[in-house]
Design an enzyme around this catalytic site. Structure first.
Site, PDB file in Angstrom:
ATOM      1  N   ASP A 169      -0.010   4.028   5.023  1.00 25.57           N
ATOM      2  CA  ASP A 169      -0.265   5.466   4.925  1.00 25.57           C
ATOM      3  C   ASP A 169      -1.763   5.798   4.998  1.00 25.57           C
ATOM      4  OD1 ASP A 169       0.952   8.123   4.083  1.00 25.57           O
ATOM      5  OD2 ASP A 169      -0.468   7.868   2.435  1.00 25.57           O
ATOM      6  N   GLU A 179      -0.406   4.600  10.058  1.00 18.87           N
ATOM      7  CA  GLU A 179      -0.432   6.050  10.222  1.00 18.87           C
ATOM      8  C   GLU A 179      -1.886   6.476  10.277  1.00 18.87           C
ATOM      9  OE1 GLU A 179       0.513  10.278   8.085  1.00 18.87           O
ATOM     10  OE2 GLU A 179      -0.666   8.694   7.171  1.00 18.87           O
TER      11      GLU A 179
END
Ligand code: NOJ
Ligand code: MG
Length: 626
Positions: free
Chosen positions: A268, A342
């Site tokens: 993330d 990401e």
């Protein structure tokens, strides 16, 4: 004629000659000629066999064996909205386990689970309070172990979400750090106030940096008498990546889940790992103002992020993690464990996540968000070609491409592009080289749900928006529960009340109905995942061009194998294309599959020449190998 037949005929001829009492010398000459002929035929025959074998060897060499992830279909499971097993209106691990066969049926072999770890759920799991335990609403560690085991039995790999840029302020790490416990003092990014030259007793934030969810990136801690930094909400404190113990602890977390048997991680928020450091005068440097007149000083767009995003130290961390994961895999004789990143950033920065040009590897692939950020219902066929070619031109040699159509942070694909585009977009992403990544519901063309302001749950919308403008910010509509069937709560939960209300669209658009229908988005999706196994798609070359402003053509081809083409009208008007003008297009072709609203049928023969496509119509054509 076989060699055996030839020999027989020679013997017969000889006997005839003898019978005719031909002179011995003449007979010898004839025999000699026959012999030369036989030898020539045998040699020729041998040459053909050897050549054939060579060609086969060549093909085998070309069809290099792929690792499990290289031709995968990745599917994001937003766990909270996938399947509720216990009737609390919240999706859970047991619910997911009960639906594993669905992935096999759909042809999906990798699922990525949004965060399942203990969390106060202010950002629905992206605010982890304990990285080693399962959030109580989602189940137990045993449930997860069971999920992994059953998924593996079915050939489905499981990826977890590694939310490592920050931890919840409810985490033990934060509590210890706030209390300056030895070893934890610098676990987060702490800073003293900047002094106010006009008023010494005034406390100013250390810099003008702004957080993703609005307002200053700095939050005051009364307890510690310092500010801490948060790139997202004030409840998500950023780890200090320059602290060796933090880096070590994050590796421990990876190791813990690897030992549980997961197949990899989606990482993330990578571009947010590092921020600028104190300058000579002991001050954090201010970001320059962006000059964007549409941005309020509260919003991230107000400044140019020079010190809070894309700092290059992140690549060292990523390359370090890749080494760690590869080493773990070797030490444990395990299959490849993959890392996905990401990172919403520019193309150069994105590609560096794959690795550098000096043989250091990073993640297996950073998500390609171009179909989200650069294409929309306003895009022309030329835009599509440009966007795909852009990614492919920057892709370093030997790396695997990927195509993301949607995720839990963005408006749904069917809503952004229009429902008539669903099959064509699924086909395009499945047929391009690399790995397609879908968000749950994309396979049935789910649209955004409607969540009114008073029911809004998304922290981003609550922080940035108000009753009038929250729709600009809210991510709730993309997160409403999955439509399994048309029973209570779309078959998601036995509870009529669910954490986000189910969209009414489920009554006419749900999986069960699509499985029963002759033609449906789901059936197209299934056919596509099957098609991906064809050598032309897994190993072949590609040719992509805009046939007109509206229609694009993608051809996948490989010597000695059937080739496949996608013709797709991305425009809003009927469009005629001339397939005959593309040399690579072998005609006539057969319709392998078409979008649900196409009037053509699978198996239709498409002769060479002009064909008419309706808006959004997509045809997958198969050309037989010659
Ligand atoms: C990206 C996640 O996808 C998003 O949902 C989350 O809010 C932020 N990172 C912060 O973790
Ligand atoms: Mg539940």
């Amino acid at each position: 004629m076989s060699v055996y037949d030839l020999l027989i005929s020679i013997i017969i001829q000889t006997m005839i000659i003898v019978q005719q009492k031909i002179h011995l010398k003449q007979m010898l000459i004839i025999l000699l000629i026959m012999l030369v002929l036989v030898i020539t035929i045998v040699i020729g025959w041998l040459i053909i066999i050897v050549m054939n074998n060579k060609e086969m060897e060549c093909d085998e060499r070309e069809l290099k064996k792929m690792d499990w992830w290289e031709n995968a279909v990745v599917y994001e499971v937003y766990l909270r909205s996938f399947k509720d097993s216990d009737g609390d209106g919240i999706g859970d691990i047991k619910g997911l386990t009960s639906k594993l066969q669905y992935f096999v049926d759909a042809g999906v072999n990798v699922i990525w689970l949004t965060p399942i770890f203990s969390s106060p759920m202010e950002d629905f799991g992206y605010d982890v309070s304990d990285f080693y335990s399962i959030h109580y609403e989602y189940g137990t560690m045993e449930d997860l172990e069971d999920l992994i085991e059953k998924a593996h039995e079915l050939g489905v790999k499981v990826l977890l979400d590694f939310v490592c840029n920050h931890a919840s302020i409810a985490s033990q790490y934060f509590r210890l750090s706030e209390g300056r416990s030895p070893g934890y003092e610098d676990y987060f990014v702490w800073a003293d106030p900047r002094s106010d030259p006009n008023n010494e007793s005034n406390r100013l934030v250390p810099s003008n940096w702004i957080s993703e969810f609005g307002g200053s990136i700095w939050e005051w801690s009364d307890k510690r008498q310092q500010y801490y930094l948060h790139q997202f909400s004030r409840t998500q404190a950023d780890f200090n990546f320059r602290n060796h113990s933090v880096r070590k602890e994050l590796q421990n977390i990876l190791k813990f889940w690897l030992e549980k048997g997961v197949d990899g991680f989606r990482i993330d928020a990578l571009p947010h790992f590092f921020e600028g450091t104190l300058e000579d005068e002991g001050k954090y440097p201010d970001e320059p103002l962006s000059g964007d007149v549409t941005a309020s000083p509260f919003e991230i767009k107000y400044t140019d992020r020079r010190y809070t995003k894309d700092l290059f130290e992140v690549y060292d961390v990523v390359y370090e993690w890749r080494e760690f994961v590869d080493q773990w895999q070797k030490d444990n004789g395990a299959e490849t464990k993959i890392l996905l990143a990401e990172a919403y950033t520019n193309i150069t920065n994105t590609m560096l996540y794959y690795g550098d040009e000096r043989n250091r590897s990073g993640v297996h692939f950073p998500f390609n968000f171009d179909f989200i950020n650069k294409l929309s219902d306003m895009s022309s066929a030329r835009d599509y070609v440009y966007v795909v070619n852009h990614w492919m031109s920057y892709l370093p040699y030997g790396r695997v491409a990927n195509w993301v159509l949607g995720n839990h942070d963005n408006s749904r694909m069917a809503t952004r592009f229009g429902t008539n585009m669903v099959d064509g977009l699924n086909a395009l992403t499945m047929m391009l080289p690399g790995v397609p990544c879908y968000y749950q519901g994309d396979e049935i063309g789910m649209e955004n749900g409607h969540i009114p302001w008073e029911d809004t749950k998304d922290i981003r919308a609550l922080r940035l928006g108000n009753e009038d403008n929250y729709e600009k910010y809210t991510r709730d509509p993309a997160r409403t529960p999955f439509h399994w069937d048309n029973s209570t709560s779309a078959g998601f939960s036995r509870n009529v009340s669910t954490w986000l209300s189910v969209s009414q669209e489920y009554r006419w658009n749900n999986l069960e109905a699509q499985v029963k229908a002759d033609k449906s988005h789901f059936k197209v999706f299934q056919a596509l995942t099957k098609l991906r196994k064809e050598p032309a798609l897994s190993h072949g070359n590609y040719h992509l061009e805009a046939m007109t402003a509206h229609s694009l053509l993608l051809i996948r081809y490989l010597d000695n194998y059937d080739s496949y083409a996608l013709v797709f009208n991305v425009g809003k008007v009927d469009d005629e294309v001339d397939l005959a003008r593309v040399k690579l297009m072998k005609m006539p072709a057969v319709v392998y599959m078409c979008s649900v609203h196409s009037e053509r049928r699978d198996g239709d023969i498409i002769p060479s020449g002009r064909i008419l496509l309706k808006p959004g119509e997509a045809l997958i054509l198969k050309s037989l190998r010659k």
